[in-house]
Design a protein around this motif. Structure first.
Motif, PDB file in Angstrom:
ATOM      1  N   PHE A   1       2.282  12.270   0.408  1.00 29.97           N
ATOM      2  CA  PHE A   1       1.171  13.214   0.359  1.00 29.97           C
ATOM      3  C   PHE A   1       0.590  13.202  -1.053  1.00 29.97           C
ATOM      4  CE2 PHE A   1       4.251  14.810   3.489  1.00 29.97           C
ATOM      5  CZ  PHE A   1       3.457  14.795   4.633  1.00 29.97           C
ATOM      6  N   PRO A   2      -0.473  12.440  -1.280  1.00 30.10           N
ATOM      7  CA  PRO A   2      -0.986  12.256  -2.642  1.00 30.10           C
ATOM      8  C   PRO A   2      -1.432  13.538  -3.323  1.00 30.10           C
ATOM      9  CG  PRO A   2      -2.512  11.359  -1.007  1.00 30.10           C
ATOM     10  CD  PRO A   2      -1.239  11.662  -0.288  1.00 30.10           C
TER      11      PRO A   2
ATOM     12  N   ASP B   1      -0.112  16.504  -3.028  1.00 26.03           N
ATOM     13  CA  ASP B   1       1.084  17.190  -3.523  1.00 26.03           C
ATOM     14  C   ASP B   1       1.679  16.469  -4.729  1.00 26.03           C
ATOM     15  OD1 ASP B   1       0.759  18.972  -1.474  1.00 26.03           O
ATOM     16  OD2 ASP B   1       2.367  18.168  -0.224  1.00 26.03           O
ATOM     17  N   GLU B   2       1.691  15.141  -4.661  1.00 29.55           N
ATOM     18  CA  GLU B   2       2.256  14.371  -5.766  1.00 29.55           C
ATOM     19  C   GLU B   2       1.431  14.554  -7.045  1.00 29.55           C
ATOM     20  OE1 GLU B   2       5.069  12.802  -5.811  1.00 29.55           O
ATOM     21  OE2 GLU B   2       5.521  13.058  -3.690  1.00 29.55           O
ATOM     22  N   MET B   3       0.112  14.548  -6.909  1.00 35.07           N
ATOM     23  CA  MET B   3      -0.739  14.738  -8.077  1.00 35.07           C
ATOM     24  C   MET B   3      -0.598  16.142  -8.639  1.00 35.07           C
ATOM     25  SD  MET B   3      -2.834  13.809 -10.376  1.00 35.07           S
ATOM     26  CE  MET B   3      -4.060  12.511 -10.258  1.00 35.07           C
ATOM     27  N   LEU B   4      -0.534  17.148  -7.757  1.00 29.58           N
ATOM     28  CA  LEU B   4      -0.409  18.520  -8.240  1.00 29.58           C
ATOM     29  C   LEU B   4       0.885  18.699  -9.012  1.00 29.58           C
ATOM     30  CD1 LEU B   4      -1.683  21.313  -8.317  1.00 29.58           C
ATOM     31  CD2 LEU B   4      -0.498  21.851  -6.177  1.00 29.58           C
ATOM     32  N   TYR B   5       1.981  18.134  -8.503  1.00 30.01           N
ATOM     33  CA  TYR B   5       3.245  18.228  -9.234  1.00 30.01           C
ATOM     34  C   TYR B   5       3.153  17.512 -10.579  1.00 30.01           C
ATOM     35  CZ  TYR B   5       7.930  17.279 -10.828  1.00 30.01           C
ATOM     36  OH  TYR B   5       9.040  17.163 -11.630  1.00 30.01           O
ATOM     37  N   SER B   6       2.533  16.335 -10.585  1.00 31.15           N
ATOM     38  CA  SER B   6       2.385  15.588 -11.840  1.00 31.15           C
ATOM     39  C   SER B   6       1.603  16.405 -12.859  1.00 31.15           C
ATOM     40  CB  SER B   6       1.669  14.260 -11.582  1.00 31.15           C
ATOM     41  OG  SER B   6       2.443  13.423 -10.768  1.00 31.15           O
ATOM     42  N   PHE B   7       0.553  17.089 -12.394  1.00 33.15           N
ATOM     43  CA  PHE B   7      -0.231  17.929 -13.303  1.00 33.15           C
ATOM     44  C   PHE B   7       0.592  19.106 -13.800  1.00 33.15           C
ATOM     45  CE2 PHE B   7      -2.584  21.910 -13.697  1.00 33.15           C
ATOM     46  CZ  PHE B   7      -3.273  21.632 -14.881  1.00 33.15           C
ATOM     47  N   TYR B   8       1.283  19.806 -12.891  1.00 33.05           N
ATOM     48  CA  TYR B   8       2.105  20.954 -13.310  1.00 33.05           C
ATOM     49  C   TYR B   8       3.126  20.520 -14.362  1.00 33.05           C
ATOM     50  CZ  TYR B   8       0.524  23.999  -9.454  1.00 33.05           C
ATOM     51  OH  TYR B   8      -0.215  24.794  -8.605  1.00 33.05           O
TER      52      TYR B   8
ATOM     53  N   ASN C   1       0.849   4.581  -8.874  1.00 32.26           N
ATOM     54  CA  ASN C   1       1.779   4.964  -7.806  1.00 32.26           C
ATOM     55  C   ASN C   1       1.063   5.123  -6.471  1.00 32.26           C
ATOM     56  OD1 ASN C   1       4.039   4.990  -9.459  1.00 32.26           O
ATOM     57  ND2 ASN C   1       3.776   7.138 -10.030  1.00 32.26           N
ATOM     58  N   TYR C   2      -0.156   5.623  -6.529  1.00 28.63           N
ATOM     59  CA  TYR C   2      -0.935   5.786  -5.298  1.00 28.63           C
ATOM     60  C   TYR C   2      -1.171   4.439  -4.638  1.00 28.63           C
ATOM     61  CZ  TYR C   2      -4.859   6.771  -2.190  1.00 28.63           C
ATOM     62  OH  TYR C   2      -5.678   6.870  -1.085  1.00 28.63           O
ATOM     63  N   GLU C   3      -1.523   3.450  -5.443  1.00 27.19           N
ATOM     64  CA  GLU C   3      -1.776   2.121  -4.898  1.00 27.19           C
ATOM     65  C   GLU C   3      -0.534   1.575  -4.209  1.00 27.19           C
ATOM     66  OE1 GLU C   3      -4.860   0.463  -5.204  1.00 27.19           O
ATOM     67  OE2 GLU C   3      -5.492   2.454  -5.840  1.00 27.19           O
ATOM     68  N   GLN C   4       0.629   1.898  -4.716  1.00 31.00           N
ATOM     69  CA  GLN C   4       1.878   1.372  -4.165  1.00 31.00           C
ATOM     70  C   GLN C   4       2.352   2.153  -2.937  1.00 31.00           C
ATOM     71  OE1 GLN C   4       4.641   1.480  -7.435  1.00 31.00           O
ATOM     72  NE2 GLN C   4       3.418   0.107  -8.711  1.00 31.00           N
ATOM     73  N   ASN C   5       1.986   3.425  -2.851  1.00 32.16           N
ATOM     74  CA  ASN C   5       2.562   4.296  -1.824  1.00 32.16           C
ATOM     75  C   ASN C   5       1.574   4.803  -0.776  1.00 32.16           C
ATOM     76  OD1 ASN C   5       5.403   4.669  -2.858  1.00 32.16           O
ATOM     77  ND2 ASN C   5       4.268   5.377  -4.649  1.00 32.16           N
ATOM     78  N   MET C   6       0.314   4.438  -0.894  1.00 29.39           N
ATOM     79  CA  MET C   6      -0.717   5.031  -0.045  1.00 29.39           C
ATOM     80  C   MET C   6      -0.478   4.823   1.446  1.00 29.39           C
ATOM     81  SD  MET C   6      -3.802   2.383  -1.038  1.00 29.39           S
ATOM     82  CE  MET C   6      -4.951   3.063   0.135  1.00 29.39           C
ATOM     83  N   GLU C   7       0.222   3.758   1.796  1.00 29.10           N
ATOM     84  CA  GLU C   7       0.495   3.477   3.215  1.00 29.10           C
ATOM     85  C   GLU C   7       1.872   3.969   3.641  1.00 29.10           C
ATOM     86  OE1 GLU C   7      -1.820   2.408   5.085  1.00 29.10           O
ATOM     87  OE2 GLU C   7      -3.254   1.869   3.516  1.00 29.10           O
TER      88      GLU C   7
END
Length: 281
Positions: free
Chosen positions: A116-117, A119-126, A105-111
């Motif tokens: 906000f990667p 925040d997205e990763m923290l939510y995915s972990f939670y 997802n990061y590769e697709q959305n980084m631009e």
């Protein structure tokens, strides 16, 4: 689940007022690697997994970034995970699935503007921890952290005139209540006992004190959850979380930090109570 009587009895008492750490996370981890059972290591692994999650974001943004050494994975494993996730649409089996999914997802959305990667990763972990952790208290800890993040974000978004739905994460009872209500407290006071305290935190203009108030609230929650059993794997997990908070603040002005935390703790003890749904039965 094991009993960590000897380990916990030998560890120094710590408070948010501490200005030095007489034990570090790596030192405690070394003892845990030796003493903990496989089932206890599974529970404690979620603490270190959060570090790995943050490290993945850092390495995706900058392969030469300095990472948190408290993570579970080696540099070789980070490289393997990132490369494998990029090369296939399947999750890499030996790593939690959310990590591979985030990398793609990061590769697709980084631009993408507004992405906000961290925040997205923290939510995915939670979300992963809440769904998969075998320990009730640890699941509750991550649910509490997610709820606090969503509630504080909702207050901040409304204060700045932003669309709240664009910033909060998940579809649980807290997010549903926030999106369904326009009252001052989002009608959370009747649902969440700590909503009033969080409203005070939002209104704090000093960003450092705001962060300290959040950590002080979380610290007291951990204390309340483990005071009846100081030698369980949950108590060890709580101790790790507290050490992590101290590590975050160890570069702050010592004298000011001590006094601020002392006052915050006293205020919280007098004003706030632990949410009923997070009290261990």
């Amino acid at each position: 689940m094991g009993n960590f009587y000897c380990l916990m009895a030998g560890l120094p008492d710590i408070t948010l007022n501490d200005t030095t750490q007489s034990v570090s996370i790596p030192e405690l981890r070394e003892e845990l690697d030796r003493l903990a059972s496989d089932s206890d290591k599974k529970v404690l692994s979620y603490f270190f997994m959060q570090k790995d999650s943050a490290n993945i974001v850092k390495l995706l943004k900058n392969p030469d970034a300095e990472i948190d050494a408290d993570g579970d994975l080696t540099m070789e494993q980070y490289a393997d995970l990132i490369a494998s996730a990029r090369e296939t649409d399947r999750n890499v089996g030996q790593y939690p699935a959310f990590m591979s999914e985030f990398i793609r997802n990061y590769e697709q959305n980084m631009e993408t503007e507004g992405y906000f990667p961290e925040d997205e990763m923290l939510y995915s972990f939670y979300k992963y921890a809440i769904e998969t952790c075998p320990d009730k208290l640890v699941k509750q800890w991550y649910k509490l952290n997610l709820d606090i993040a969503n509630i504080l974000t909702a207050f901040l978004a409304r204060k700045n005139g932003w669309n709240i739905a664009d910033f909060i994460k998940g579809d649980d009872e807290v997010t549903e209540t926030i999106l369904a209500n326009n009252t001052k407290d989002f009608n959370l006071s009747g649902e969440k006992d700590y909503a009033d305290e969080l409203m005070k935190i939002v209104e704090c203009e000093d960003p450092v004190e705001k962060e300290k108030r959040i950590d002080a609230f979380k610290w007291l929650w951990l204390e309340n959850q483990t005071f009846a059993d100081n030698f369980s794997v949950e108590a060890v997990f709580a101790y790790l979380c507290k050490l992590d908070m101290l590590t975050r603040w160890d570069k702050l002005d010592v004298e000011k930090g001590q006094e601020t935390f002392r006052q915050i703790i006293e205020n919280l003890r007098g004003e706030a109570r632990v949410p009923d749904e997070f009290i261990r039965k």
